[in-house]
Design a protein around this motif. Structure first.
Motif, PDB file in Angstrom:
ATOM      1  N   CYS A  46      16.579 -19.382 -43.803  1.00 37.03           N
ATOM      2  CA  CYS A  46      16.647 -20.523 -42.885  1.00 37.03           C
ATOM      3  C   CYS A  46      18.086 -20.846 -42.485  1.00 37.03           C
ATOM      4  N   GLN A  47      19.024 -20.628 -43.392  1.00 32.67           N
ATOM      5  CA  GLN A  47      20.407 -21.010 -43.115  1.00 32.67           C
ATOM      6  C   GLN A  47      21.347 -19.813 -42.976  1.00 32.67           C
ATOM      7  N   GLY A  48      20.767 -18.605 -43.004  1.00 34.17           N
ATOM      8  CA  GLY A  48      21.582 -17.395 -43.102  1.00 34.17           C
ATOM      9  C   GLY A  48      22.639 -17.232 -42.039  1.00 34.17           C
ATOM     10  N   ILE A  49      22.370 -17.652 -40.805  1.00 32.69           N
ATOM     11  CA  ILE A  49      23.356 -17.480 -39.743  1.00 32.69           C
ATOM     12  C   ILE A  49      23.986 -18.808 -39.324  1.00 32.69           C
ATOM     13  N   SER A  50      23.648 -19.886 -40.038  1.00 30.98           N
ATOM     14  CA  SER A  50      24.240 -21.189 -39.718  1.00 30.98           C
ATOM     15  C   SER A  50      25.763 -21.205 -39.811  1.00 30.98           C
ATOM     16  N   PRO A  51      26.365 -20.462 -40.778  1.00 33.50           N
ATOM     17  CA  PRO A  51      27.837 -20.460 -40.816  1.00 33.50           C
ATOM     18  C   PRO A  51      28.482 -19.997 -39.516  1.00 33.50           C
ATOM     19  N   LEU A  52      27.775 -19.145 -38.757  1.00 35.98           N
ATOM     20  CA  LEU A  52      28.332 -18.720 -37.470  1.00 35.98           C
ATOM     21  C   LEU A  52      28.468 -19.912 -36.533  1.00 35.98           C
ATOM     22  N   GLY A  53      27.436 -20.764 -36.507  1.00 39.04           N
ATOM     23  CA  GLY A  53      27.497 -21.959 -35.672  1.00 39.04           C
ATOM     24  C   GLY A  53      28.556 -22.932 -36.145  1.00 39.04           C
ATOM     25  N   LEU A  54      28.655 -23.076 -37.463  1.00 42.45           N
ATOM     26  CA  LEU A  54      29.656 -23.990 -38.014  1.00 42.45           C
ATOM     27  C   LEU A  54      31.066 -23.468 -37.761  1.00 42.45           C
ATOM     28  N   ALA A  55      31.255 -22.161 -37.939  1.00 46.01           N
ATOM     29  CA  ALA A  55      32.575 -21.568 -37.718  1.00 46.01           C
ATOM     30  C   ALA A  55      32.988 -21.659 -36.251  1.00 46.01           C
ATOM     31  N   ALA A  56      32.003 -21.547 -35.372  1.00 50.61           N
ATOM     32  CA  ALA A  56      32.308 -21.582 -33.935  1.00 50.61           C
ATOM     33  C   ALA A  56      32.438 -22.999 -33.399  1.00 50.61           C
ATOM     34  N   ALA A  57      32.071 -23.999 -34.200  1.00 53.15           N
ATOM     35  CA  ALA A  57      32.036 -25.372 -33.702  1.00 53.15           C
ATOM     36  C   ALA A  57      33.382 -25.823 -33.159  1.00 53.15           C
ATOM     37  N   GLY A  58      34.439 -25.556 -33.923  1.00 55.39           N
ATOM     38  CA  GLY A  58      35.761 -25.986 -33.476  1.00 55.39           C
ATOM     39  C   GLY A  58      36.163 -25.346 -32.159  1.00 55.39           C
ATOM     40  N   VAL A  59      35.903 -24.051 -32.027  1.00 55.73           N
ATOM     41  CA  VAL A  59      36.248 -23.346 -30.790  1.00 55.73           C
ATOM     42  C   VAL A  59      35.413 -23.860 -29.629  1.00 55.73           C
ATOM     43  N   ILE A  60      34.122 -24.103 -29.886  1.00 54.23           N
ATOM     44  CA  ILE A  60      33.229 -24.603 -28.831  1.00 54.23           C
ATOM     45  C   ILE A  60      33.697 -25.966 -28.337  1.00 54.23           C
ATOM     46  N   ILE A  61      34.053 -26.847 -29.281  1.00 55.25           N
ATOM     47  CA  ILE A  61      34.516 -28.178 -28.897  1.00 55.25           C
ATOM     48  C   ILE A  61      35.809 -28.081 -28.102  1.00 55.25           C
ATOM     49  N   SER A  62      36.736 -27.258 -28.571  1.00 57.47           N
ATOM     50  CA  SER A  62      38.023 -27.109 -27.889  1.00 57.47           C
ATOM     51  C   SER A  62      37.869 -26.512 -26.496  1.00 57.47           C
ATOM     52  N   SER A  63      36.919 -25.585 -26.349  1.00 57.61           N
ATOM     53  CA  SER A  63      36.777 -24.858 -25.078  1.00 57.61           C
ATOM     54  C   SER A  63      35.909 -25.593 -24.065  1.00 57.61           C
ATOM     55  N   PHE A  64      34.822 -26.226 -24.559  1.00 52.47           N
ATOM     56  CA  PHE A  64      33.838 -26.792 -23.624  1.00 52.47           C
ATOM     57  C   PHE A  64      33.693 -28.309 -23.728  1.00 52.47           C
TER      58      PHE A  64
END
Length: 442
Positions: A359-377
């Motif tokens: 259920c959480q296996g790929i969640s770290p990808l979303g968490l790791a990308a959160a900062g970049v997503i916020i900064s970019s978009f």
């Protein structure tokens, strides 16, 4: 539904109240960590870099720890996990007290702390069915959700106040001490929490037995498609929502320029909604089919996430998160209860930890990308995208084979549902009826 029911027994309350204390401490620590990182760096990317590695370690260790929790006393494992977390949360408090901040040291300590969290979660999924009667598992699940949500409300408020008044050090210190109190309370459990399982030949090496147990857990889950596909859909839904752990602190501190108590209030609103959801789930479940309710509840969370950046002032974001909290509870309680009833005790920790991994296996990808997503978009686009992706994924639940039948199975027939629809799952590992989920009493 009464929030406090004495007929669940002393063991349930010893365990649950200990974890409530721990949750209160965690709420303080969570707000403290976010504020500490933003104060020192002002960077959402930095926050992601601290949170994501720890999440990866926790998720990948959960299924590895599962066989231990299906072999040894779950009470003992939970106590060890709480004391482990006490040590490394205390180390974070010592860093703050010394006015020392180093990203790599923080990451390392947070990873070590997450090892204890993985060990705890591997055992926690199987202990409640051992300490309450089978016919009261639904009530125990509802009250657990309600009680934990009360802790979330108090924790959010207390965490914001503690960070505002006592600072980050005070919050970390309170969290560290909460683990000691939780371990003491868990130690008061009288029930035998060693899982029921068949005896294995003594000549088998411990490592060989662990690998066999580990493999059996995966094989069992793959042989039960209804639960396996629930996990897969949940995996992508969790990926979509993973950035929220970074977005809320940034929304409070950078987006609304508010003090720590506002972040605490946001988290408390989710918990308050969860309480309302737990209290009303029985009423709603009688009027809406469990499978449809689950889908509707997930959609509620998605819509709430999409509108969150658009609501003005201070009060309305709290209302939206309250709505999201209700949806989360309405989705989780029916599914968690059915799965807890259906999985035999001898497999519960393994299957539960593997489910958590999926259920959480790929969640770290979303968490790791959160900062970049916020900064970019920006915050607004990030939240709208999260909710929109979730809405697209939600209807997939209804396409899972036997999902509606599984969710609608009455409690007394939940384990027989697996035997009827997936008899091959238990053919080589033992009869389902002989590995039942009846609680063990000394």
């Amino acid at each position: 539904m009464p929030i406090f029911s004495s007929d669940l027994g002393k063991d349930f309350w010893n365990y649950r109240l200990g974890q409530v204390v721990s949750l209160l401490g965690d709420s303080c620590s969570h707000i403290a960590l976010a504020w500490w990182i933003l104060d020192k760096t002002g960077s959402a990317v930095e926050m992601s870099s601290v949170l994501a590695p720890a999440m990866v370690v926790r998720i990948f260790l959960m299924p590895l720890f599962g066989p231990l929790a299906d072999k040894y006393s779950r009470k003992a494992i939970i106590i060890i996990a709480d004391l482990w977390r006490f040590v490394f949360t205390g180390a974070l408090a010592a860093m703050v007290f010394s006015n020392y901040y180093d990203t790599y040291v923080v990451i390392a300590l947070f990873i070590l702390n997450s090892i204890g969290s993985a060990l705890f979660q591997a055992a926690a999924g199987g202990i409640v069915p051992q300490i309450v009667p089978r016919e009261k598992l639904q009530i125990a699940a509802q009250q657990t959700q309600a009680i934990n949500s009360f802790a979330g409300i108090l924790g959010g408020v207390a965490g914001g106040i503690v960070v505002s008044t006592l600072g980050v050090f005070g919050a970390f210190l309170i969290d560290a001490l909460s683990y000691v109190l939780a371990a003491w309370s868990t130690n008061r459990i009288q029930s035998n929490t060693v899982p029921v399982r068949k005896e294995v030949p003594q000549m088998k090496a411990a490592f060989h037995q662990w690998t066999q147990d580990f493999g059996e857990g995966f094989k069992l889950l793959f042989k039960i498609p209804v639960i396996f596909w629930i996990c897969i859909v949940a995996m992508f839904l969790n990926l979509a929502f993973a950035p929220l752990g970074v977005i809320l602190p940034v929304l409070a501190k950078e987006g609304r320029n508010m003090p720590p108590w506002f972040l605490g209030a946001l988290e408390s609103s989710i918990s308050l909604g969860a309480i309302v959801g737990a209290v009303t789930i029985g009423y709603v479940n009688k009027r809406i089919r469990a499978d449809l309710l689950t889908v509707m509840a997930i959609a509620m969370m998605c819509v709430g996430t999409m509108v969150l950046p658009w609501v003005p002032n201070v009060a309305l974001p709290l209302t939206v998160l309250f709505w999201i909290g209700i949806g989360g509870t309405w989705a989780n309680i029916p599914m968690n209860t059915q799965i807890a009833l259906a999985i035999p005790d001898a497999y519960r920790a393994r299957v539960g930890s593997i489910m958590g991994f999926l259920c959480q296996g790929i969640s770290p990808l979303g968490l790791a990308a959160a900062g970049v997503i916020i900064s970019s978009f920006g915050l607004t686009n990030a939240l709208v995208a999260m909710g929109g992706i979730g809405l697209l994924l939600t209807p997939l639940m209804l396409l899972i084979p036997n999902f509606a039948k599984f969710m609608s199975a009455p409690p007394e027939k939940a384990d027989q549902f697996l035997l009827e629809y997936y008899p091959e799952a238990f053919g080589s590992s033992g009869d389902l009826s002989s590995q039942g989920t009846q609680p063990l009493q000394e």
